[in-house]
Design a protein around this motif. Structure first.
Motif, PDB file in Angstrom:
ATOM      1  N   LYS A 202       0.830  -1.207   0.000  1.00  0.00           N
ATOM      2  CA  LYS A 202       0.000   0.000   0.000  1.00  0.00           C
ATOM      3  C   LYS A 202       0.863   1.254   0.000  1.00  0.00           C
ATOM      4  N   ALA A 203       2.045   1.170   0.619  1.00  0.00           N
ATOM      5  CA  ALA A 203       2.955   2.317   0.691  1.00  0.00           C
ATOM      6  C   ALA A 203       3.825   2.464  -0.550  1.00  0.00           C
ATOM      7  N   GLY A 204       3.616   1.623  -1.542  1.00  0.00           N
ATOM      8  CA  GLY A 204       4.346   1.768  -2.798  1.00  0.00           C
ATOM      9  C   GLY A 204       5.652   1.025  -2.905  1.00  0.00           C
ATOM     10  N   ALA A 205       5.841   0.006  -2.071  1.00  0.00           N
ATOM     11  CA  ALA A 205       7.068  -0.794  -2.170  1.00  0.00           C
ATOM     12  C   ALA A 205       7.182  -1.406  -3.561  1.00  0.00           C
ATOM     13  N   PRO A 206       8.385  -1.461  -4.119  1.00  0.00           N
ATOM     14  CA  PRO A 206       8.559  -2.039  -5.472  1.00  0.00           C
ATOM     15  C   PRO A 206       8.275  -3.527  -5.452  1.00  0.00           C
ATOM     16  N   LEU A 207       7.273  -3.947  -6.202  1.00  0.00           N
ATOM     17  CA  LEU A 207       6.819  -5.340  -6.165  1.00  0.00           C
ATOM     18  C   LEU A 207       7.828  -6.309  -6.747  1.00  0.00           C
ATOM     19  N   ASP A 208       8.556  -5.879  -7.759  1.00  0.00           N
ATOM     20  CA  ASP A 208       9.394  -6.812  -8.516  1.00  0.00           C
ATOM     21  C   ASP A 208      10.882  -6.500  -8.407  1.00  0.00           C
ATOM     22  N   HIS A 209      11.283  -5.844  -7.331  1.00  0.00           N
ATOM     23  CA  HIS A 209      12.710  -5.612  -7.123  1.00  0.00           C
ATOM     24  C   HIS A 209      13.440  -6.959  -7.049  1.00  0.00           C
ATOM     25  N   VAL A 210      14.592  -7.023  -7.703  1.00  0.00           N
ATOM     26  CA  VAL A 210      15.404  -8.251  -7.715  1.00  0.00           C
ATOM     27  C   VAL A 210      16.657  -7.991  -6.883  1.00  0.00           C
ATOM     28  N   ASN A 211      16.871  -8.795  -5.849  1.00  0.00           N
ATOM     29  CA  ASN A 211      18.044  -8.587  -4.991  1.00  0.00           C
ATOM     30  C   ASN A 211      19.283  -9.248  -5.594  1.00  0.00           C
ATOM     31  N   ASN A 212      20.406  -9.189  -4.883  1.00  0.00           N
ATOM     32  CA  ASN A 212      21.641  -9.705  -5.477  1.00  0.00           C
ATOM     33  C   ASN A 212      21.747 -11.226  -5.444  1.00  0.00           C
ATOM     34  N   LEU A 213      20.726 -11.875  -4.885  1.00  0.00           N
ATOM     35  CA  LEU A 213      20.600 -13.331  -5.015  1.00  0.00           C
ATOM     36  C   LEU A 213      19.756 -13.696  -6.233  1.00  0.00           C
ATOM     37  N   HIS A 214      19.272 -12.678  -6.912  1.00  0.00           N
ATOM     38  CA  HIS A 214      18.399 -12.783  -8.079  1.00  0.00           C
ATOM     39  C   HIS A 214      17.016 -13.299  -7.678  1.00  0.00           C
ATOM     40  N   TRP A 215      16.561 -12.867  -6.524  1.00  0.00           N
ATOM     41  CA  TRP A 215      15.250 -13.258  -6.017  1.00  0.00           C
ATOM     42  C   TRP A 215      14.369 -12.028  -5.824  1.00  0.00           C
ATOM     43  N   THR A 216      13.090 -12.185  -6.121  1.00  0.00           N
ATOM     44  CA  THR A 216      12.072 -11.175  -5.855  1.00  0.00           C
ATOM     45  C   THR A 216      11.335 -11.540  -4.569  1.00  0.00           C
ATOM     46  N   ALA A 217      10.406 -10.675  -4.164  1.00  0.00           N
ATOM     47  CA  ALA A 217       9.582 -10.989  -2.992  1.00  0.00           C
ATOM     48  C   ALA A 217       8.765 -12.257  -3.237  1.00  0.00           C
ATOM     49  N   VAL A 218       8.228 -12.415  -4.438  1.00  0.00           N
ATOM     50  CA  VAL A 218       7.463 -13.631  -4.759  1.00  0.00           C
ATOM     51  C   VAL A 218       8.350 -14.864  -4.625  1.00  0.00           C
TER      52      VAL A 218
ATOM     53  N   GLN B 299       4.818 -13.150 -11.595  1.00  0.00           N
ATOM     54  CA  GLN B 299       5.056 -14.559 -11.300  1.00  0.00           C
ATOM     55  C   GLN B 299       5.915 -15.209 -12.383  1.00  0.00           C
ATOM     56  N   GLN B 300       6.418 -14.375 -13.296  1.00  0.00           N
ATOM     57  CA  GLN B 300       7.216 -14.898 -14.409  1.00  0.00           C
ATOM     58  C   GLN B 300       8.709 -14.641 -14.241  1.00  0.00           C
ATOM     59  N   LEU B 301       9.090 -13.714 -13.394  1.00  0.00           N
ATOM     60  CA  LEU B 301      10.515 -13.471 -13.173  1.00  0.00           C
ATOM     61  C   LEU B 301      11.167 -14.717 -12.595  1.00  0.00           C
ATOM     62  N   LYS B 302      12.355 -15.039 -13.082  1.00  0.00           N
ATOM     63  CA  LYS B 302      13.005 -16.301 -12.735  1.00  0.00           C
ATOM     64  C   LYS B 302      14.202 -16.084 -11.819  1.00  0.00           C
ATOM     65  N   ASP B 303      14.586 -17.138 -11.114  1.00  0.00           N
ATOM     66  CA  ASP B 303      15.798 -17.066 -10.305  1.00  0.00           C
ATOM     67  C   ASP B 303      17.018 -17.224 -11.209  1.00  0.00           C
ATOM     68  N   ARG B 304      18.194 -17.222 -10.614  1.00  0.00           N
ATOM     69  CA  ARG B 304      19.426 -17.264 -11.404  1.00  0.00           C
ATOM     70  C   ARG B 304      19.572 -18.558 -12.195  1.00  0.00           C
ATOM     71  N   GLN B 305      18.915 -19.615 -11.740  1.00  0.00           N
ATOM     72  CA  GLN B 305      18.973 -20.904 -12.445  1.00  0.00           C
ATOM     73  C   GLN B 305      17.879 -21.047 -13.499  1.00  0.00           C
ATOM     74  N   GLY B 306      17.067 -19.994 -13.667  1.00  0.00           N
ATOM     75  CA  GLY B 306      16.028 -20.029 -14.685  1.00  0.00           C
ATOM     76  C   GLY B 306      14.713 -20.625 -14.225  1.00  0.00           C
ATOM     77  N   ASN B 307      14.523 -20.775 -12.920  1.00  0.00           N
ATOM     78  CA  ASN B 307      13.289 -21.351 -12.393  1.00  0.00           C
ATOM     79  C   ASN B 307      12.259 -20.264 -12.106  1.00  0.00           C
ATOM     80  N   THR B 308      11.017 -20.506 -12.510  1.00  0.00           N
ATOM     81  CA  THR B 308       9.931 -19.596 -12.177  1.00  0.00           C
ATOM     82  C   THR B 308       9.437 -19.898 -10.760  1.00  0.00           C
ATOM     83  N   PRO B 309       8.692 -18.978 -10.158  1.00  0.00           N
ATOM     84  CA  PRO B 309       8.119 -19.264  -8.838  1.00  0.00           C
ATOM     85  C   PRO B 309       7.265 -20.534  -8.831  1.00  0.00           C
ATOM     86  N   LEU B 310       6.523 -20.767  -9.899  1.00  0.00           N
ATOM     87  CA  LEU B 310       5.698 -21.969  -9.960  1.00  0.00           C
ATOM     88  C   LEU B 310       6.564 -23.222  -9.945  1.00  0.00           C
TER      89      LEU B 310
END
Length: 230
Positions: free
Chosen positions: A155-171, A198-209
């Motif tokens: 609600k406060a506008g946090a970036p939903l799809d920020h990617v950290n240096n582990l190549h992970w998002t909040a999802v 839900q389509q952004l992938k980790d460093r190994q190419g895996n989707t959240p699903l």
């Protein structure tokens, strides 16, 4: 080979699962006992002392040995009246301490929804890049399954799809560092309802699903499938 990789990922997940709480170091009792001035007033929640010290031009941005300002100290101690007094006196709301945490992330990791709400109402940002992982408060809260905090940050506008240096998002973190249970399911739902990818992938190419299925987190997988994940 696959079994070895799975074991490695689980070990990494266990290590990182402890990271935010261990990296966030609040003042120890011995350290707090040595505080003076604004740091001491913040630790004990003495809003009147804060106002008096601020009026006498005490340094609102003074740092202790770990780079904590009085605001950081008050946040760790859940001293909300002290936080309010510091803000009213003109203290900056978004500084990072030595481990690169701001007050918003400190409250988020602690699952302290009341303090977080106060900080955000005073103008603190939910958008900062924080921690040694170049993450955000939202990623940290998703990792820990703090769904109420996640909703506040969204609600406060946090970036939903920020990617950290582990190549992970909040999802992704809600899956790979969660336990697949109700708290992390609720967290994932909050993120998906807000439009997180839900389509952004980790460093190994895996989707959240794919990550949810590989861990046997079938309820999380259903949420992702319903959101259109592949």
């Amino acid at each position: 080979m696959k079994a070895a990789l799975a074991s490695l990922m689980l070990a990494l997940g266990s290590l990182l699962a402890a990271a935010p709480s261990s990296a966030q170091v609040g003042p120890s009792p011995a350290e707090a006992a040595k505080y003076t001035g604004l740091h001491a007033a913040a630790q004990r929640g003495d809003a009147e002392a804060i106002r008096k010290l601020a009026a006498s031009h005490a340094n609102l941005e003074a740092r202790d040995g770990n780079g904590r300002t009085p605001l950081h100290v008050a946040t760790f101690a859940r001293q909300r009246e002290a936080i309010r007094a510091l803000a009213q006196a003109g203290a900056k709301l978004d500084p990072l301490e030595n481990d690169r945490y701001d007050a918003v992330t400190i409250a988020s990791v602690a699952n302290d929804e009341e303090t977080l709400a106060l900080l955000l109402s005073l103008g603190a940002s939910a958008k900062q890049v924080t921690s040694r992982y170049d993450g955000t408060a939202l990623i940290a809260a998703a990792h820990l399954g703090h769904a109420g905090v996640v909703r506040q940050l969204i609600k406060a506008g946090a970036p939903l799809d920020h990617v950290n240096n582990l190549h992970w998002t909040a999802v992704i973190e809600s899956v790979v560092l969660g336990d697949g249970g109700p708290r992390h399911q609720d967290t994932l739902k909050a993120l998906l309802d807000a439009g997180a990818s839900q389509q952004l992938k980790d460093r190994q190419g895996n989707t959240p699903l794919q990550l949810a299925r590989s861990r046997g987190y079938m309820e999380m997988a259903k949420l992702l499938e319903k959101a259109g994940a592949r």
